[in-house]
Design an enzyme around this catalytic site. Structure first.
Site, PDB file in Angstrom:
ATOM      1  CG  ASP A 365      -0.209  -0.021   2.540  1.00  0.00           C
ATOM      2  OD1 ASP A 365       0.884  -0.613   2.609  1.00  0.00           O
ATOM      3  OD2 ASP A 365      -0.690   0.581   3.516  1.00  0.00           O
ATOM      4  CG  HIS A 697      -1.768  -7.285  -1.625  1.00  0.00           C
ATOM      5  ND1 HIS A 697      -2.906  -7.293  -2.388  1.00  0.00           N
ATOM      6  CD2 HIS A 697      -1.830  -6.168  -0.874  1.00  0.00           C
ATOM      7  CE1 HIS A 697      -3.637  -6.241  -2.104  1.00  0.00           C
ATOM      8  NE2 HIS A 697      -3.009  -5.530  -1.191  1.00  0.00           N
ATOM      9  CG  ASP A 748       2.882 -16.433  -5.540  1.00  0.00           C
ATOM     10  OD1 ASP A 748       2.820 -15.247  -5.146  1.00  0.00           O
ATOM     11  OD2 ASP A 748       3.636 -16.805  -6.455  1.00  0.00           O
ATOM     12  CD  GLU A 757       0.313  -5.721   2.148  1.00  0.00           C
ATOM     13  OE1 GLU A 757      -0.690  -6.140   2.724  1.00  0.00           O
ATOM     14  OE2 GLU A 757       0.503  -4.512   1.894  1.00  0.00           O
TER      15      GLU A 757
HETATM   16  O1  9MR Z   1       1.966  -6.879   9.588  1.00  0.00           O
HETATM   17  C1  9MR Z   1       0.717  -6.482  10.126  1.00  0.00           C
HETATM   18  C2  9MR Z   1       0.137  -7.613  10.913  1.00  0.00           C
HETATM   19  O2  9MR Z   1       0.944  -7.910  12.042  1.00  0.00           O
HETATM   20  C3  9MR Z   1      -1.281  -7.246  11.358  1.00  0.00           C
HETATM   21  O3  9MR Z   1      -1.873  -8.376  11.975  1.00  0.00           O
HETATM   22  C4  9MR Z   1      -2.100  -6.805  10.161  1.00  0.00           C
HETATM   23  C5  9MR Z   1      -3.515  -6.381  10.537  1.00  0.00           C
HETATM   24  O4  9MR Z   1      -3.509  -5.252  11.330  1.00  0.00           O
HETATM   25  O5  9MR Z   1      -1.471  -5.724   9.511  1.00  0.00           O
HETATM   26  C6  9MR Z   1      -0.205  -6.051   9.021  1.00  0.00           C
HETATM   27  O6  9MR Z   1       0.337  -4.912   8.461  1.00  0.00           O
HETATM   28  C7  9MR Z   1      -0.183  -4.413   7.263  1.00  0.00           C
HETATM   29  C8  9MR Z   1      -0.516  -2.960   7.519  1.00  0.00           C
HETATM   30  O7  9MR Z   1      -1.621  -2.887   8.376  1.00  0.00           O
HETATM   31  C9  9MR Z   1      -0.733  -2.162   6.257  1.00  0.00           C
HETATM   32  N1  9MR Z   1       0.356  -2.331   5.327  1.00  0.00           N
HETATM   33  C10 9MR Z   1       0.579  -3.724   5.000  1.00  0.00           C
HETATM   34  C11 9MR Z   1       0.908  -4.534   6.222  1.00  0.00           C
HETATM   35  C12 9MR Z   1       1.225  -5.984   5.881  1.00  0.00           C
HETATM   36  O8  9MR Z   1       0.098  -6.719   5.542  1.00  0.00           O
END
Ligand code: 9MR
Length: 788
Positions: A365, A697, A748, A757
């Site tokens: 993002d 992602h 994947d 991600e």
């Molecule tokens: O890495 C984060 C994970 O520990 C959390 O459980 C999750 C939900 O809050 O969010 C992950 O972080 C994401 C972030 O919120 C937004 N950018 C992408 C991150 C990786 O998925």
């Protein structure tokens, strides 16, 4: 949390004309065994939120319907509610739903089926575009495809640019016909799981065989030309619940060869090919750092420096970007303000705008988050600092000129330059004097609403918001800036001074405001927050980490006292689940153990790291795939590969502290897991191994959605199996991964944001580990080097 993750449609080629019959009166859809037509839609009632659906730009469930809010002036296909469905040639399907818009729209919404890599249209359903009103309209169509489509996409979408904003909602969506959806069967590759990159000649070489056999199974190691090199007998390990299958392990450690293209054969299975080579990890040491450069915000990425990755600067105040050089604070009235209120806080905003350009995008993002940036930059700096403190580190491997970045050749080690890009942004995130919460750090700067995929950073049209400072972000700033100050001192004293001053100010500000927490998400209040929460309501570990870094940099008595008084100084900092962005005591403990200081109980601290590593070794011994990761109940976390990596960093640090080869070997076994020795035979590192993750992602490494965009750069780590994927709202994982054995909860697929991600805080430990493993490659394992 609800996130959109599918593409904004750009290609509108109307090429495929495959539908034999549309609106055939009297056509009868196929029936299931019980006589009812087979339903192909998951959660067509939206009773289960948006599970199974993809919707953008701003999606929510309103009055039990799935809705998207379409801002005025949105381009064609930029708003949609979609779901993937299988279609079978010759079967007759019936689609029904109700749809409405608020307010009424002109003929602006269409229902389509589309498929294929370029998402050509198969069919418009019905043939006419819809002029919807706030009164639900019944939509129905019957059709018979002439061709099979494993995944076609049903989309209710905006067709042409709209003058006025509107909300589009659908409900009771049903697509009946065809066969019962096939149960999802993961692609697990060869039953013989190996590190697809390979093994070090002097390191451990272990593989895992998935088999129903009950007796020990013979194995053979073959050269690339098929000649047998070695053979032996595998060891039964029983059923591994994390893989849901019976397994054996195969140990080839004694085989004294090197070369390319080896395969292992056993029980009728042949492994992916692998090398046995001493310089195996050298390229990963460099490649794992590319992601930081190509994820930089606020600077054009030069195609010369990163071939295939050249792009315009993102978020430098050039339209359609609305940031980041003058970003306003979260406006009053924004949904996110209600989260503060619901969680006992007050609405918060500020009057002026701030320049928060630069830094790294967090992940796939366009958000930039201080807590996650903090741990990521800290781990990169730890990698650099290790080259100063670890007896067996290659001191020159991270020198100036080792990376392909704009700063190469400036006389400063390149990894420090990369870290500076983030540190300077973190300094910009510090609340200026004279404002409320001066000295603290804004929690994040991010889009107001989630955007669709693909989208280059420079194309992000969303308004940007600065969020209320948090104590966690402030302490991340204090810790990372303090660490940066000591590392930068030999190269740029003025920058080091600036960092240290910011760290001290932040530390004091956090002590003055010790409990300003980032709020937990609540989809009912803020269904489309546009960014991740990184919520955390226990910052005692962040305080310990910040105190440790300030102490190691300054040696001052006051912070030493804070370190010694922290409950984290003696608590277990190395849980089975691994340290993480929200659980950072380990960062302080590791540095207190490795960086020279006069800490009175430094020997105890060093022993605590070794004890932590021993815990991970015990966990690893119980895992037939060699991952040093045994979370409670085998529930794999979001980003489980990060937990594996962080646990490996602790084990590797024990090697640096003791020189005991058991720890070095354990790190290599853990790398095996990440690089293919796992239940999916998946190398989670892009560009490494025959079956590598390459559709992670991301809005701009979105090759699988737009062939003109690149895949993630080589050396990029996927988040990995996530036991909670099916219930996270992930539109791709939702229908497929219910009840999966932990290691199998991964896809994947670029749409699977909960399993696939990529983030800076996941690649930083990969980079750290690549350096460690590359140093082992060099065979510098002189135990004498470990005497302090
Ligand atoms: O890495 C984060 C994970 O520990 C959390 O459980 C999750 C939900 O809050 O969010 C992950 O972080 C994401 C972030 O919120 C937004 N950018 C992408 C991150 C990786 O998925």
């Amino acid at each position: 949390m609800t996130r959109t993750s599918q593409p904004t449609r750009t290609a509108a080629a109307l090429v495929v004309a495959v539908m034999a019959a549309t609106g055939l009166a009297g056509a009868v859809p196929a029936t299931a065994a019980d006589g009812d037509p087979v339903e192909q839609i998951t959660n067509g009632s939206f009773d289960d939120g948006l599970t199974g659906w993809n919707a953008y730009p701003a999606a929510s469930v309103v009055d039990g319907r799935g809705c998207v809010d379409v801002p005025a002036g949105s381009g064609p296909y930029s708003a949609a509610i979609t779901q993937q469905v299988p279609l079978e040639a010759g079967e007759t399907y019936r689609l029904t739903m109700e749809a409405l818009t608020q307010p009424a729209t002109a003929a602006n919404v269409r229902v389509v089926l589309q498929a294929g890599a370029d998402l050509n249209y198969l069919q418009f359903l019905p043939a006419q575009k819809l002029a919807l009103t706030p009164e639900p309209t019944d939509v129905a169509a019957t059709f018979t495809p002439e061709q099979d489509y494993a995944t076609a996409e049903l989309a209710v979408q905006q067709d042409i640019t709209n003058a006025a904003a509107y909300r589009l909602c659908v409900d009771d969506v049903s697509l009946t016909g065809g066969a019962e959806p096939e149960a999802y069967v993961p692609d697990t590759g060869s039953r013989l799981k190996v590190n697809q990159l390979g093994y070090l000649p002097r390191g451990p070489k272990v593989a895992t065989l998935v088999t129903d056999a009950t007796e020990p199974v013979r194995w053979q190691l073959l050269r690339a030309d098929g000649r047998r090199l070695s053979r032996g007998t595998s060891a039964p390990r029983g059923v591994d619940p994390t893989a849901g299958t019976n397994v054996y392990t195969i140990d080839l450690s004694g085989v004294p060869v090197s070369g390319e293209g080896f395969t292992l054969v056993a029980d009728g299975a042949t492994s992916e090919p692998f090398d046995i080579a001493a310089d195996l990890y050298e390229s990963l040491r460099t490649d794992a750092k590319t992601f930081f450069f190509t994820n930089r915000s606020g600077i054009a990425v030069s195609d010369e420096l990163a071939p295939g990755y050249g792009r315009q600067a993102g978020h430098v105040g050039v339209a359609p970007n609305q940031g980041d050089v003058a970003v306003p604070c979260l406006p009053l009235g924004d949904d996110a303000q209600q989260l503060y209120v619901d969680q006992g806080g007050q609405p918060w905003t500020c009057e002026r705008t701030h320049d928060v350009s630069g830094g790294w995008y967090d992940a796939g993002d366009h958000g930039k988050y201080v807590v996650n940036g903090g741990i990521a930059v800290a781990q990169l700096m730890q990698e650099y600092e290790r080259s100063l403190t670890a007896p067996t580190a290659d001191r020159g491997a991270l020198a100036d000129g080792t990376l392909s970045i704009p700063e190469a050749g400036n006389g400063v080690p390149d990894l420090l330059d990369e870290a500076r890009w983030e540190l300077e942004w973190m300094l910009r995130m510090q609340v200026p004097a004279g404002e409320q919460y001066a000295g603290m750090a804004y929690h994040k700067v991010a889009d107001a609403d989630w955007t669709g995929l693909p989208m280059l950073p420079a194309d992000d049209p969303q308004p940007r918001r600065l969020y209320r400072p948090s104590t966690a972000a402030t302490l991340n700033l204090a810790a990372a800036a303090a660490q940066g100050a000591r590392l930068w001192r030999p190269y740029d004293a003025a920058f080091a001074d600036e960092l240290l001053a910011a760290a001290r100010t932040a530390y004091a500000a956090a002590q003055a405001t010790p409990d300003l927490y980032a709020p937990a998400p609540d989809a009912a209040v803020d269904p489309n927050p546009g960014s991740g929460p990184y919520d955390d309501d226990d910052v005692t570990d962040e305080l310990y980490w910040a105190a440790a870094e300030l102490y190691l940099t300054t040696g001052e008595d006051a912070v030493e006292a804070d370190v010694l008084a922290s409950p984290w100084h003696t608590a277990d900092a190395f849980p089975a689940e691994g340290f993480s962005w929200g659980d950072v005591a380990a960062l302080g403990r590791l540095d207190l153990a490795t960086v020279r200081s006069d800490l009175p109980d430094r020997d105890r601290v060093r022993a605590s790291v070794v004890a932590g590593a021993d815990g991970y070794l015990a966990d690893q011994a119980g895992e037939p795939f060699g991952q040093p990761y045994a979370p409670e109940g085998d529930v794999y976390a979001w980003g489980s590969n990060n937990a594996v990596s962080n646990n490996l960093q602790v084990v590797a640090t024990a090697y640096d502290l003791t020189g005991d080869a058991r720890y070095g070997d354990a790190v290599l076994r853990g790398m095996d897991y990440l690089l293919g020795r796992n239940a999916l035979a998946q190398s989670y590192v892009t560009g490494y191994g025959e079956r590598d993750s390459h559709q992670q992602h991301s809005r701009w490494y979105a090759h699988s959605l737009d062939p003109s965009l690149p895949p993630p750069p080589d050396g990029t780590l996927a988040g990995g199996p996530n036991s909670t994927a099916a219930t996270s709202g992930d539109p791709v994982a939702g229908p497929l991964l219910g009840g999966c054995a932990a290691q199998l909860c991964y896809l994947d697929d670029i749409g699977s944001w909960s399993t696939n991600e990529i983030t800076v805080n996941w690649n930083a430990p990969l980079s750290w580990l690549a350096s460690f493993a590359a140093d082992l490659d060099r065979g510098v394992q002189d135990p004498a080097a470990h005497r302090r």
